[in-house]
Design a protein around this motif. Structure first.
Motif, mmCIF file in Angstrom:
data_model
loop_
_atom_site.group_PDB
_atom_site.id
_atom_site.type_symbol
_atom_site.label_atom_id
_atom_site.label_comp_id
_atom_site.label_asym_id
_atom_site.label_seq_id
_atom_site.Cartn_x
_atom_site.Cartn_y
_atom_site.Cartn_z
ATOM 1 N N LYS A 1 0.806 -1.224 0.000
ATOM 2 C CA LYS A 1 0.000 0.000 0.000
ATOM 3 C C LYS A 1 0.843 1.280 0.000
ATOM 4 O O LYS A 1 0.527 2.238 -0.683
ATOM 5 N N ASP A 2 1.917 1.281 0.773
ATOM 6 C CA ASP A 2 2.737 2.499 0.874
ATOM 7 C C ASP A 2 3.954 2.470 -0.050
ATOM 8 O O ASP A 2 4.837 3.317 0.058
ATOM 9 N N ASN A 3 4.012 1.474 -0.944
ATOM 10 C CA ASN A 3 5.091 1.342 -1.940
ATOM 11 C C ASN A 3 6.489 1.156 -1.347
ATOM 12 O O ASN A 3 7.486 1.412 -2.018
ATOM 13 N N LYS A 4 6.567 0.677 -0.113
ATOM 14 C CA LYS A 4 7.883 0.471 0.509
ATOM 15 C C LYS A 4 8.701 -0.575 -0.238
ATOM 16 O O LYS A 4 9.883 -0.389 -0.472
ATOM 17 N N VAL A 5 8.066 -1.685 -0.611
ATOM 18 C CA VAL A 5 8.807 -2.756 -1.290
ATOM 19 C C VAL A 5 9.138 -2.336 -2.719
ATOM 20 O O VAL A 5 10.238 -2.575 -3.206
ATOM 21 N N ARG A 6 8.188 -1.690 -3.366
ATOM 22 C CA ARG A 6 8.435 -1.168 -4.727
ATOM 23 C C ARG A 6 9.652 -0.238 -4.705
ATOM 24 O O ARG A 6 10.533 -0.325 -5.556
ATOM 25 N N ASN A 7 9.725 0.628 -3.707
ATOM 26 C CA ASN A 7 10.856 1.549 -3.588
ATOM 27 C C ASN A 7 12.145 0.819 -3.208
ATOM 28 O O ASN A 7 13.226 1.187 -3.662
ATOM 29 N N LEU A 8 12.018 -0.224 -2.374
ATOM 30 C CA LEU A 8 13.168 -1.014 -1.959
ATOM 31 C C LEU A 8 13.864 -1.641 -3.176
ATOM 32 O O LEU A 8 15.090 -1.702 -3.238
ATOM 33 N N PHE A 9 13.066 -2.069 -4.155
ATOM 34 C CA PHE A 9 13.608 -2.673 -5.371
ATOM 35 C C PHE A 9 13.919 -1.624 -6.448
ATOM 36 O O PHE A 9 14.576 -1.941 -7.431
ATOM 37 N N GLY A 10 13.420 -0.406 -6.276
ATOM 38 C CA GLY A 10 13.663 0.640 -7.268
ATOM 39 C C GLY A 10 12.819 0.487 -8.517
ATOM 40 O O GLY A 10 13.263 0.839 -9.613
ATOM 41 N N VAL A 11 11.612 -0.049 -8.352
ATOM 42 C CA VAL A 11 10.719 -0.216 -9.502
ATOM 43 C C VAL A 11 10.287 1.168 -9.983
ATOM 44 O O VAL A 11 9.711 1.947 -9.218
ATOM 45 N N PRO A 12 10.555 1.484 -11.246
ATOM 46 C CA PRO A 12 10.230 2.830 -11.750
ATOM 47 C C PRO A 12 8.733 3.023 -11.992
ATOM 48 O O PRO A 12 7.970 2.063 -12.090
ATOM 49 N N ARG A 13 8.365 4.279 -12.114
ATOM 50 C CA ARG A 13 7.000 4.653 -12.477
ATOM 51 C C ARG A 13 7.034 5.208 -13.887
ATOM 52 O O ARG A 13 7.961 5.909 -14.255
#
Length: 155
Positions: free
Chosen positions: A97-109
């Motif tokens: 929900k808070d994109n912590k894991v997405r940010n941890l991996f550096g997944v771009p937008r």
């Protein structure tokens, strides 16, 4: 803060709550299996549904390659639960929900606002063996991940 995970890097460990309320830990999952971790934009959208259903249709092949498929988006656990049920998905979808894991991996937008579609193949040692980033080719995520897993299992 967003980091960028690259091929050859140790995958960052994380924990997220599964729709059933239990906790998923990447580190625990990697004790037994390779992991195909795929980040996707949104439940029940055309591309994401195609991608999830292709992972579903190839799920037995992933299991034969000693791999588990895990999907992650920022949708709620309730949304994931509905998505899993309506498309009979045999793998876990996790809510970030808070994109912590997405940010941890550096997944771009895409365009800075649309959550990216990126697949990571992580071997049992926790090493990222493959990354595929494509918003417009959701089915290639599945095909490419399987090819990489087959090469890992031959080693």
């Amino acid at each position: 803060m967003s980091q960028k995970v690259n091929v050859g890097d140790k995958a960052p460990d994380f924990e997220l709550v599964k729709p059933d309320g239990s906790v998923f830990s990447l580190k625990s999952q990697l004790k037994d299996k390779n992991v195909v971790l795929y980040f996707y934009p949104k439940d029940n959208t055309p591309g994401c549904t195609k991608q999830a259903c292709e992972f579903r249709d190839q799920y037995e092949v992933f299991k034969e390659q000693n791999a588990e498929v895990i999907g992650i988006s920022s949708d709620s656990s309730e949304s994931h639960d509905d998505f899993e049920r309506s498309h009979r998905l045999p793998f876990v979808l996790l809510s970030d929900k808070d994109n912590k894991v997405r940010n941890l991996f550096g997944v771009p937008r895409k365009f800075g606002i649309i959550p990216g579609r990126v697949t990571y193949v992580i071997d049992k040692n926790g090493i990222v063996r493959y990354i595929f980033n494509s918003m417009t080719k959701p089915l290639e995520h599945v095909k490419n991940a399987l090819e990489v897993l087959k090469s890992i299992e031959k080693q």
